[in-house]
Design a protein around this motif. Structure first.
Motif, mmCIF file in Angstrom:
data_model
loop_
_atom_site.group_PDB
_atom_site.id
_atom_site.type_symbol
_atom_site.label_atom_id
_atom_site.label_comp_id
_atom_site.label_asym_id
_atom_site.label_seq_id
_atom_site.Cartn_x
_atom_site.Cartn_y
_atom_site.Cartn_z
ATOM 1 N N GLY A 47 0.812 -1.214 0.000
ATOM 2 C CA GLY A 47 0.000 0.000 0.000
ATOM 3 C C GLY A 47 0.843 1.261 0.000
ATOM 4 O O GLY A 47 0.469 2.278 -0.588
ATOM 5 N N VAL A 48 2.027 1.189 0.631
ATOM 6 C CA VAL A 48 2.923 2.342 0.699
ATOM 7 C C VAL A 48 3.547 2.644 -0.666
ATOM 8 O O VAL A 48 3.634 3.804 -1.087
ATOM 9 C CB VAL A 48 4.035 2.104 1.760
ATOM 10 C CG1 VAL A 48 5.069 3.223 1.723
ATOM 11 C CG2 VAL A 48 3.415 2.005 3.150
ATOM 12 N N VAL A 49 3.990 1.590 -1.356
ATOM 13 C CA VAL A 49 4.694 1.800 -2.636
ATOM 14 C C VAL A 49 3.748 1.832 -3.835
ATOM 15 O O VAL A 49 4.178 2.124 -4.953
ATOM 16 C CB VAL A 49 5.769 0.708 -2.871
ATOM 17 C CG1 VAL A 49 6.774 0.688 -1.735
ATOM 18 C CG2 VAL A 49 5.141 -0.676 -3.065
ATOM 19 N N LEU A 50 2.464 1.529 -3.607
ATOM 20 C CA LEU A 50 1.519 1.413 -4.725
ATOM 21 C C LEU A 50 1.470 2.640 -5.640
ATOM 22 O O LEU A 50 1.522 2.494 -6.873
ATOM 23 C CB LEU A 50 0.123 1.086 -4.182
ATOM 24 C CG LEU A 50 -0.992 0.930 -5.227
ATOM 25 C CD1 LEU A 50 -0.644 -0.163 -6.231
ATOM 26 C CD2 LEU A 50 -2.323 0.625 -4.550
ATOM 27 N N PRO A 51 1.372 3.887 -5.107
ATOM 28 C CA PRO A 51 1.327 5.031 -6.023
ATOM 29 C C PRO A 51 2.542 5.103 -6.956
ATOM 30 O O PRO A 51 2.400 5.385 -8.153
ATOM 31 C CB PRO A 51 1.275 6.238 -5.074
ATOM 32 C CG PRO A 51 0.633 5.703 -3.824
ATOM 33 C CD PRO A 51 1.165 4.308 -3.701
ATOM 34 N N GLN A 52 3.753 4.828 -6.420
ATOM 35 C CA GLN A 52 4.938 4.856 -7.269
ATOM 36 C C GLN A 52 4.971 3.692 -8.254
ATOM 37 O O GLN A 52 5.414 3.847 -9.398
ATOM 38 C CB GLN A 52 6.203 4.842 -6.406
ATOM 39 C CG GLN A 52 6.549 6.192 -5.798
ATOM 40 C CD GLN A 52 8.021 6.292 -5.393
ATOM 41 O OE1 GLN A 52 8.799 5.358 -5.579
ATOM 42 N NE2 GLN A 52 8.396 7.439 -4.847
ATOM 43 N N LEU A 53 4.509 2.508 -7.815
ATOM 44 C CA LEU A 53 4.472 1.365 -8.723
ATOM 45 C C LEU A 53 3.536 1.616 -9.905
ATOM 46 O O LEU A 53 3.858 1.248 -11.045
ATOM 47 C CB LEU A 53 4.010 0.101 -7.977
ATOM 48 C CG LEU A 53 5.012 -0.603 -7.064
ATOM 49 C CD1 LEU A 53 4.376 -1.833 -6.441
ATOM 50 C CD2 LEU A 53 6.264 -0.998 -7.826
ATOM 51 N N MET A 54 2.392 2.228 -9.625
ATOM 52 C CA MET A 54 1.432 2.506 -10.695
ATOM 53 C C MET A 54 2.033 3.463 -11.730
ATOM 54 O O MET A 54 1.812 3.310 -12.940
ATOM 55 C CB MET A 54 0.131 3.074 -10.111
ATOM 56 C CG MET A 54 -0.659 2.054 -9.294
ATOM 57 S SD MET A 54 -2.218 2.706 -8.636
ATOM 58 C CE MET A 54 -3.213 2.805 -10.148
#
Length: 449
Positions: A47-54
Motif C-alpha cells: 500500500g505504501v509503494v503502490l502510487p509509485q508502482l502505478m
C-alpha cells in the motif's frame, strides 16, 4: 494422555494457567512481537509503494489490485500449509522457516524489473507471512497465564500494526529520496537479526510432551513454575488424544458452527484490512491529498489498530472476547462509512484511527478468539485454516478496491462498500457466541473447550 491424570502426573496446562507474569513470558511476547513487526511491515509495504508502482509500470487500478493479490494468495496458501505443520513439526521450527522465507523474498523483491517477477516474489513472501501468524499466536496463547491471556496475545499481535506504522513512516522518508526499491531492501536487516530473536522463543511445551520429550518439556516448565516441575510425569490435558492435526477435527466435538462463523469473520475482517491497507493512500490522493498526507493516513490506521488491539485485549479479559469483537466490528464499520464524507482533517484522522481499531485491531482479537476456541493439538491447524479463509477476503479486498476506483464511483460509495463486511461480521460473531454457549451446556462438547 487425554483420558485422566495420575496422582503423580503434572497437568502442564493448569500450571501455565495459574502462573504469574514473569520474565519468561516477557521474552516470548517481545520475540513474537518483533517477528510480527516485520510481518506487518511486509504486508503493508504494498500500500505504501503502490502510487509509485502505478506510475513506474503504468498500471491501471484493476491491474494494481490484481498485483496485490499475489502476496495475499501466498498468505492464504502459507496459512493452510504452515498452520497445520506447526502442530506436526513444532511451532518454533515453523516460525523460523516462515520468517526466513518472507524476509528473503521481500529483500529480493527490490530487484524486480517486471510486474510478473514482482508478483511471483510477493507470492513467496506471502507464504511466509501467512504461516508465521497462526504459529506465533498459538505459541503465545499456550504460555500465557489464563487471567491475562487475551491481553498478552493482543499485545504480542500489536507488533503487526507497528509493522504497518513502520512501513508508512519509512515510506514518508525513503520514497522521495530512494524510490520504492529501498522499502524492500530494508527487509535484509531483520533477516540478519533472526538468530537473536529466536533465542527468546521456546518450543511448544504441549508439542514436546506429545512427542515424548519429557526432559525438554520439564526444563521449560521449570522456568515457568520451578516447584511444579520437581517430580512426576508431565501431561497436557488440553491435548486430547482423539484430536489429530487435520481439518476434519475442526468440525468435531460441536465445533462446526463456531468454526464456520469464525471463518466468515476472518473473511470479512481481512477484506476490510487489505482493502484499506492497499487503497487508502491512493483513495486519499484521488481526493486531492498529497503523497505525504496520504501515507500519514495509513500511519493513523495502523496506530489505531495497535491501540485498539491492546485496549481490546484488556476489555476481553474482563467482558469476554465475543462481546468486544462485536462492538469493534460495529464501530469500525460506522467509521469506515463516514470516511466518505467531506470531514475536517482532525475528524478524518479520528475516523481513520477508529477504523484501524475496528479492522486491524479486531483481526488481532479474532486470532485470540480462535486460539481460545480450539484445544492444543489442533490449535495451529484451527488458526491456520481460519487465517487461510481470511486470506480469501484479503485477496478480494484489493481487487474490489481496484474495481471500485475504475468505476469512478463517488467517494462515499467506495467507503460504504468497504464497511458492509463489518456488519456481516457482527452477525457472524453472534453465531460464534451461540456455539460457545452450546459447548458450555452440552457435556459431550467438553473436549473442545
Amino acid at each position: 494422555m487425554g483420558e485422566g491424570v495420575d496422582m503423580r502426573d503434572i497437568d502442564v496446562g493448569r500450571c501455565v494457567d495459574q502462573t504469574g507474569f514473569s520474565n519468561f513470558h516477557l521474552k516470548i511476547i517481545i520475540a513474537c512481537a518483533l517477528l510480527l513487526i516485520v510481518d506487518g511491515y511486509d504486508v503493508f509495504i504494498y500500500g505504501v509503494v503502490l502510487p509509485q508502482l502505478m506510475e513506474h509500470w503504468n498500471l491501471t487500478a484493476p491491474q494494481a489490485g490484481s498485483l496485490a493479490s499475489w502476496a495475499l494468495f501466498g498468505m492464504m496458501t502459507g496459512a493452510l500449509v504452515f498452520g497445520p505443520m506447526g502442530d506436526r513439526i513444532g511451532r518454533k521450527k515453523c516460525i523460523t522457516i516462515c520468517f526466513t522465507l518472507f524476509s528473503a523474498a521481500t529483500f529480493v523483491n527490490g530487484f524486480a524489473t517486471t510486474p510478473t517477477t514482482f508478483g511471483l516474489l510477493r507470492f513467496v513472501a506471502g507464504l511466509g507471512c501467512g504461516g508465521l501468524m497462526p504459529n506465533a499466536v498459538a505459541l503465545t496463547n499456550e504460555y500465557a497465564p489464563k487471567r491475562m491471556r487475551s491481553t498478552l496475545v493482543a499485545l504480542m499481535f500489536s507488533g503487526y500494526a507497528v509493522g504497518g506504522m513502520l512501513a508508512a513512516g519509512l515510506g514518508i522518508w525513503l520514497l522521495p529520496l530512494f524510490g520504492w526499491q529501498a522499502m524492500f531492501f530494508a527487509a535484509a536487516v531483520p533477516l540478519v537479526l533472526l538468530p537473536v530473536v529466536l533465542r527468546g522463543l521456546p518450543e511448544s511445551i504441549g508439542f514436546l510432551i506429545r512427542k515424548g520429550e519429557q526432559d525438554r518439556a520439564r526444563s521449560i516448565l521449570q522456568r515457568l513454575s520451578p516447584d511444579a516441575a520437581s517430580s512426576g510425569r508431565l501431561v497436557y490435558q488440553d491435548a486430547s488424544a482423539g484430536d489429530r492435526a487435520s481439518v476434519s477435527e475442526l468440525f468435531r466435538h460441536g465445533r462446526t458452527l463456531g468454526t464456520l462463523s469464525m471463518w466468515l469473520c476472518f473473511f470479512c475482517c481481512l477484506l476490510m484490512v487489505y482493502a484499506l491497507g492497499s487503497w487508502l493512500p491512493q483513495l486519499m490522493r484521488s481526493a486531492g491529498y498529497s503523497l505525504g498526507s496520504s501515507l500519514s493516513f495509513l500511519l493513523a490506521l495502523n496506530f489505531g489498530g495497535m491501540f485498539g488491539a491492546i485496549a481490546g485485549g484488556r476489555l476481553a479479559d474482563r467482558f469476554g472476547l465475543p462481546r468486544v469483537v462485536m462492538a469493534y466490528f460495529a464501530l469500525g464499520a460506522l467509521c469506515i462509512a463516514l470516511l466518505g464524507l467531506n470531514s475536517t482533517m482532525p475528524v478524518l484522522y479520528v475516523l481513520i484511527f477508529i477504523a484501524g481499531a475496528g479492522t486491524t485491531g479486531t483481526q488481532i482479537l479474532l486470532y485470540a478468539s480462535v486460539a481460545e476456541f480450539y484445544s492444543l493439538s489442533v490449535r495451529s491447524t484451527g488458526l491456520g485454516w481460519a487465517s487461510g479463509m481470511g486470506r480469501v477476503g484479503a485477496i478480494v479486498g484489493p481487487m474490489l478496491g481496484g474495481l471500485l476506483l475504475a468505476a469512478q464511483l463517488p467517494m462515499m460509495l467506495n467507503f460504504i462498500a468497504f464497511a458492509v463486511p463489518g456488519l456481516v461480521s457482527v452477525l457472524a460473531t453472534a453465531l460464534y457466541m451461540v456455539s460457545r454457549r452450546q459447548q458450555r451446556i452440552r457435556p459431550d462438547y467438553a473436549l473442545a473447550a
